[in-house]
Design a protein around this motif. Structure first.
Motif, mmCIF file in Angstrom:
data_model
loop_
_atom_site.group_PDB
_atom_site.id
_atom_site.type_symbol
_atom_site.label_atom_id
_atom_site.label_comp_id
_atom_site.label_asym_id
_atom_site.label_seq_id
_atom_site.Cartn_x
_atom_site.Cartn_y
_atom_site.Cartn_z
ATOM 1 N N ASP A 1 1.032 -20.741 -7.186
ATOM 2 C CA ASP A 1 -0.172 -21.437 -7.578
ATOM 3 C C ASP A 1 -0.700 -21.210 -8.707
ATOM 4 O OD1 ASP A 1 -2.283 -22.873 -5.888
ATOM 5 O OD2 ASP A 1 -3.773 -21.132 -6.172
ATOM 6 N N GLU B 1 -9.956 -8.138 -3.318
ATOM 7 C CA GLU B 1 -11.201 -8.152 -2.258
ATOM 8 C C GLU B 1 -10.984 -7.139 -1.342
ATOM 9 O OE1 GLU B 1 -8.849 -10.336 -2.895
ATOM 10 O OE2 GLU B 1 -8.431 -11.823 -1.010
ATOM 11 N N LEU C 1 5.443 -9.854 -9.307
ATOM 12 C CA LEU C 1 5.251 -10.334 -7.942
ATOM 13 C C LEU C 1 5.985 -9.740 -7.043
ATOM 14 C CD1 LEU C 1 5.335 -14.355 -8.712
ATOM 15 C CD2 LEU C 1 3.276 -13.092 -8.623
ATOM 16 N N GLY C 2 6.193 -10.391 -5.696
ATOM 17 C CA GLY C 2 6.727 -9.349 -4.525
ATOM 18 C C GLY C 2 8.260 -9.252 -4.714
ATOM 19 N N LYS D 1 -10.510 -9.020 -12.030
ATOM 20 C CA LYS D 1 -10.488 -9.553 -10.662
ATOM 21 C C LYS D 1 -9.684 -8.681 -9.826
ATOM 22 C CE LYS D 1 -9.849 -11.882 -7.716
ATOM 23 N NZ LYS D 1 -9.579 -11.227 -6.307
ATOM 24 N N PHE E 1 -1.133 -11.047 -13.885
ATOM 25 C CA PHE E 1 -1.381 -11.133 -12.746
ATOM 26 C C PHE E 1 -0.267 -10.265 -12.080
ATOM 27 C CE2 PHE E 1 -0.158 -12.624 -8.553
ATOM 28 C CZ PHE E 1 -1.433 -12.928 -7.937
ATOM 29 N N TRP F 1 8.075 -2.700 -16.726
ATOM 30 C CA TRP F 1 8.157 -2.914 -15.230
ATOM 31 C C TRP F 1 8.287 -4.343 -15.079
ATOM 32 C CZ3 TRP F 1 8.193 0.725 -11.340
ATOM 33 C CH2 TRP F 1 7.866 0.176 -10.074
ATOM 34 N N CYS G 1 5.674 -2.754 -4.079
ATOM 35 C CA CYS G 1 6.453 -3.991 -4.244
ATOM 36 C C CYS G 1 8.123 -3.486 -4.462
ATOM 37 C CB CYS G 1 6.050 -4.551 -5.753
ATOM 38 S SG CYS G 1 6.068 -3.360 -6.890
ATOM 39 N N GLY H 1 0.774 -9.639 -7.867
ATOM 40 C CA GLY H 1 0.273 -9.939 -6.589
ATOM 41 C C GLY H 1 1.582 -10.577 -5.786
ATOM 42 N N SER H 2 1.157 -11.496 -4.767
ATOM 43 C CA SER H 2 2.425 -12.285 -4.091
ATOM 44 C C SER H 2 3.059 -13.242 -4.609
ATOM 45 C CB SER H 2 1.638 -12.774 -2.621
ATOM 46 O OG SER H 2 0.786 -13.638 -3.212
ATOM 47 N N THR I 1 -5.236 -8.228 -9.871
ATOM 48 C CA THR I 1 -4.635 -7.305 -9.293
ATOM 49 C C THR I 1 -4.585 -7.183 -7.599
ATOM 50 O OG1 THR I 1 -6.344 -5.669 -9.481
ATOM 51 C CG2 THR I 1 -4.822 -5.489 -10.985
ATOM 52 N N PRO I 2 -3.709 -6.540 -6.864
ATOM 53 C CA PRO I 2 -3.682 -6.544 -5.523
ATOM 54 C C PRO I 2 -4.320 -5.009 -5.105
ATOM 55 C CG PRO I 2 -1.320 -5.777 -6.322
ATOM 56 C CD PRO I 2 -2.271 -6.144 -7.560
ATOM 57 N N TRP I 3 -4.215 -4.687 -3.856
ATOM 58 C CA TRP I 3 -4.813 -3.537 -3.497
ATOM 59 C C TRP I 3 -3.787 -2.276 -3.152
ATOM 60 C CZ3 TRP I 3 -1.951 -2.663 0.621
ATOM 61 C CH2 TRP I 3 -1.077 -3.832 1.119
ATOM 62 N N GLU J 1 9.636 -10.905 2.112
ATOM 63 C CA GLU J 1 8.857 -9.328 2.033
ATOM 64 C C GLU J 1 8.292 -8.801 2.996
ATOM 65 O OE1 GLU J 1 5.767 -9.419 -0.953
ATOM 66 O OE2 GLU J 1 6.766 -7.371 -1.868
HETATM 67 P P1 NAD Z 1 -1.999 -11.397 -2.949
HETATM 68 O O1 NAD Z 1 -1.484 -12.488 -3.949
HETATM 69 O O2 NAD Z 1 -2.586 -12.122 -1.883
HETATM 70 O O3 NAD Z 1 -3.373 -11.094 -3.975
HETATM 71 C C1 NAD Z 1 -3.447 -10.440 -5.316
HETATM 72 C C2 NAD Z 1 -4.566 -10.947 -6.001
HETATM 73 O O4 NAD Z 1 -4.307 -12.200 -6.367
HETATM 74 C C3 NAD Z 1 -5.822 -10.564 -5.305
HETATM 75 O O5 NAD Z 1 -6.611 -10.137 -6.228
HETATM 76 C C4 NAD Z 1 -6.246 -11.922 -4.647
HETATM 77 O O6 NAD Z 1 -7.693 -12.285 -4.689
HETATM 78 C C5 NAD Z 1 -5.660 -12.832 -5.998
HETATM 79 N N1 NAD Z 1 -5.161 -14.232 -5.655
HETATM 80 C C6 NAD Z 1 -4.786 -14.621 -4.193
HETATM 81 N N2 NAD Z 1 -4.193 -15.941 -4.362
HETATM 82 C C7 NAD Z 1 -4.776 -16.395 -5.607
HETATM 83 C C8 NAD Z 1 -4.487 -17.632 -6.551
HETATM 84 N N3 NAD Z 1 -4.047 -18.768 -5.674
HETATM 85 N N4 NAD Z 1 -5.020 -17.481 -7.494
HETATM 86 C C9 NAD Z 1 -5.529 -16.579 -8.177
HETATM 87 N N5 NAD Z 1 -5.641 -15.248 -7.485
HETATM 88 C C10 NAD Z 1 -5.269 -14.905 -6.328
HETATM 89 O O7 NAD Z 1 -1.180 -10.014 -2.799
HETATM 90 P P2 NAD Z 1 -1.679 -8.923 -2.170
HETATM 91 O O8 NAD Z 1 -1.647 -8.968 -0.576
HETATM 92 O O9 NAD Z 1 -3.066 -8.217 -2.566
HETATM 93 O O10 NAD Z 1 -0.512 -7.758 -2.656
HETATM 94 C C11 NAD Z 1 0.696 -7.606 -2.371
HETATM 95 C C12 NAD Z 1 1.675 -8.392 -3.001
HETATM 96 O O11 NAD Z 1 1.440 -8.004 -4.474
HETATM 97 C C13 NAD Z 1 2.852 -7.960 -2.601
HETATM 98 O O12 NAD Z 1 3.687 -9.353 -2.724
HETATM 99 C C14 NAD Z 1 3.611 -7.206 -3.543
HETATM 100 O O13 NAD Z 1 4.944 -7.081 -3.608
HETATM 101 C C15 NAD Z 1 2.981 -7.594 -4.828
HETATM 102 N N6 NAD Z 1 2.969 -6.453 -5.694
HETATM 103 C C16 NAD Z 1 3.740 -6.725 -6.749
HETATM 104 C C17 NAD Z 1 3.996 -5.786 -7.798
HETATM 105 C C18 NAD Z 1 4.607 -5.711 -9.024
HETATM 106 O O14 NAD Z 1 4.433 -4.911 -10.014
HETATM 107 N N7 NAD Z 1 5.689 -6.886 -9.000
HETATM 108 C C19 NAD Z 1 3.117 -4.428 -7.612
HETATM 109 C C20 NAD Z 1 2.111 -4.467 -6.450
HETATM 110 C C21 NAD Z 1 2.149 -5.542 -5.474
#
Ligand code: NAD
Length: 452
Positions: free
Chosen positions: A193, A139, A207-208, A136, A184, A395, A240, A186-187, A110-112, A328
């Motif tokens: 990846d 950070e 994702l984003g 996980k 997952f 969602w 997001c 995140g971005s 998850t993200p922060w 984004e």
């Molecule tokens: P991030 O992708 O940098 O990190 C998210 C998580 O993934 C962290 O725990 C990080 O340590 C881990 N991570 C990073 N690279 C990885 C990899 N290659 N393999 C496995 N794990 C990896 O994102 P962020 O900066 O923490 O969060 C912001 C992003 O999350 C924005 O793009 C936002 O739009 C997105 N987000 C999406 C939603 C949704 O529901 N669609 C909700 C919240 C946030």
């Protein structure tokens, strides 16, 4: 804890946890909800300190987490075996059904930006469905997420919920480990990846986004401006589904923008707008604004920050190829483009690699629905923004915003297992020795019964 150790613990805990009744697992979740209530003030403070949210936003995370527990405790009770029908004449004495069973060990990354409520959207349905978990978190939100781990481990049997702390390298390790499914959030960069590393495992990707905010000429300007300001600058725009691209009809554009700027200037630092997460995010926001200004955009308010605070910013004279309209931003920036018609707004909105959400503002709900049907995104709001179904159910987005699912969250935490049972005493007509076709009128089979 190491990833491999966590996988082993989660695998060992799975047989007992998954064999409990749903009612027993609901009882565990009730205890979690009680603990959240007891520790609400503490958790709120940790979130405020760690990710910079104002008090009300931090406390809402706890309330949202409790609502998720309630929602999924009801939803899990609705899961039932699905009976499948067979043609009695062609396939006599045959029973068929599909059971829904847990995957096993779920990996959750998850993200922060919502350190408590967002992980809970998956933790609760996954546990209720009988899975064990390796979590996980980001950070950048380890204190808040250590608290989740502490609370869950106070109520759950050992090994059911396991947390591993670290950055993207640890995330990669978890992706490649022997988990049975990955969730997952995140971005897009990390999502791409993950798709390279995951191998043959089920995965959910959230994702984003770069959500469009479409303002029709019949919109209630006051309501729309208030919705936009909250939807674009709440949590400093680090959401997001934040409104990141505004398309306003030319007939009301001037009045709308004037109103927007006046209200944006009235937002209070600390009370309404907290701090951004870190320098990296601030730099990204600044670079998008700089790119826009260098190409002719005008800053009507904001545009700068102090420490981790960044002022709510309104930009006009924006064009669709600027980074502020294509990438984004994840900051409190509102770029506005004036459009001729609904059709033009739809075409601009769809011209994006993202497809998470979009909002439409009009007093005519039917007009909003029509526009919504033409937008290629996973979530539409009409005269509202960033309101999830309880527990974040359903969602998700399309295109680079993720692998949108048509399943509820509970169903995403279960896999199907089908059963076909023959209760007859004679051999089936189509088994050896060949001779008799399955169905007299089945044209797919040869006369000698040799199949297709
Ligand atoms: P991030 O992708 O940098 O990190 C998210 C998580 O993934 C962290 O725990 C990080 O340590 C881990 N991570 C990073 N690279 C990885 C990899 N290659 N393999 C496995 N794990 C990896 O994102 P962020 O900066 O923490 O969060 C912001 C992003 O999350 C924005 O793009 C936002 O739009 C997105 N987000 C999406 C939603 C949704 O529901 N669609 C909700 C919240 C946030």
């Amino acid at each position: 804890m190491e990833v491999n150790e966590a996988v082993l613990k989660a695998k060992n805990a799975f047989p007992i946890w998954s064999s409990l009744s749903v009612e027993e697992r609901i009882e565990y979740m009730k205890k979690l909800s009680e603990l959240l209530e007891k520790e609400k003030a503490d958790i709120t403070e940790i979130i405020m300190k760690e990710v910079g949210k104002p008090e009300i936003e931090a406390e809402t995370e706890v309330i949202d987490a409790q609502a998720s527990i309630n929602h999924y405790s009801n939803e899990i009770l609705k899961v039932d075996t699905k009976k499948m029908e067979f043609d009695e004449e062609a396939f006599p004495d045959t029973e068929g059904y599909v059971e829904f069973v847990p995957f096993g060990v779920i990996g959750l990354i998850t993200p922060w930006n919502y350190p408590l409520s967002l992980p809970i959207w998956t933790i609760v349905p996954a546990l209720l469905a009988g899975n064990t978990i390796i979590f996980k978190p980001s950070e950048y939100s380890t204190e808040a997420d250590k608290k989740i781990n502490e609370l869950l481990n106070k109520v759950l049997p050992d090994g059911v919920f396991n947390t591993v702390l670290g950055g993207d390298e640890l995330g990669k390790e978890l992706v490649k480990s022997e988990i049975d499914k990955l969730f997952f959030t995140g971005s897009v960069k990390a999502g791409k990846d993950i798709m390279k590393n995951i191998g043959i495992k089920p995965v959910s990707l959230e994702l984003g986004g770069k959500d469009a905010f479409i303002v029709c000429e019949d919109a209630d300007i006051d309501l729309t401006v208030k919705g936009l300001l909250w939807g674009a600058t709440g949590n400093c725009g680090q959401v997001c589904v934040a409104a990141e691209r505004v398309y306003v009809n030319k007939k009301i554009a001037e009045k709308f923008v004037k109103n927007l700027v006046k209200e944006a200037k009235g937002l209070k630092k600390g009370k309404d707008i907290g701090d951004m997460i870190n320098e990296v995010q601030i730099k990204k926001v600044e670079s998008h604004i700089k790119d826009a200004v260098s190409k002719g955009a005008k800053i009507l308010c904001g545009g700068k920050g102090e420490g981790l605070f960044f002022e709510p910013t309104v930009l006009t004279n924006v064009s669709k190829e600027m980074k502020i309209m294509t990438e984004e931003t994840f900051g409190p920036v509102i770029p506005v483009i004036v459009v001729e018609s609904d059709e033009e707004a739809i075409s601009f909105a769809n011209n994006s690699k993202f497809g998470l959400g979009a909002t439409i503002w009009s007093k005519d709900i039917e007009r909003g629905r029509k526009i919504g049907k033409k937008l290629n995104v996973g979530m539409i709001w009409i005269n509202d923004i960033n309101l999830p179904f309880e527990g974040g159910d359903y969602w998700g987005g399309t295109k680079e915003s993720g692998l949108v699912s048509s399943e509820s969250k509970v169903m995403q935490c279960l896999k199907k297992k089908s059963f076909i049972i023959y209760k007859g005493k004679e051999k089936r007509g189509w088994w050896y020795p060949y001779g008799m076709p399955v169905l007299q009128d089945d044209k797919r089979r040869d006369n000698d019964g040799q199949g297709l």
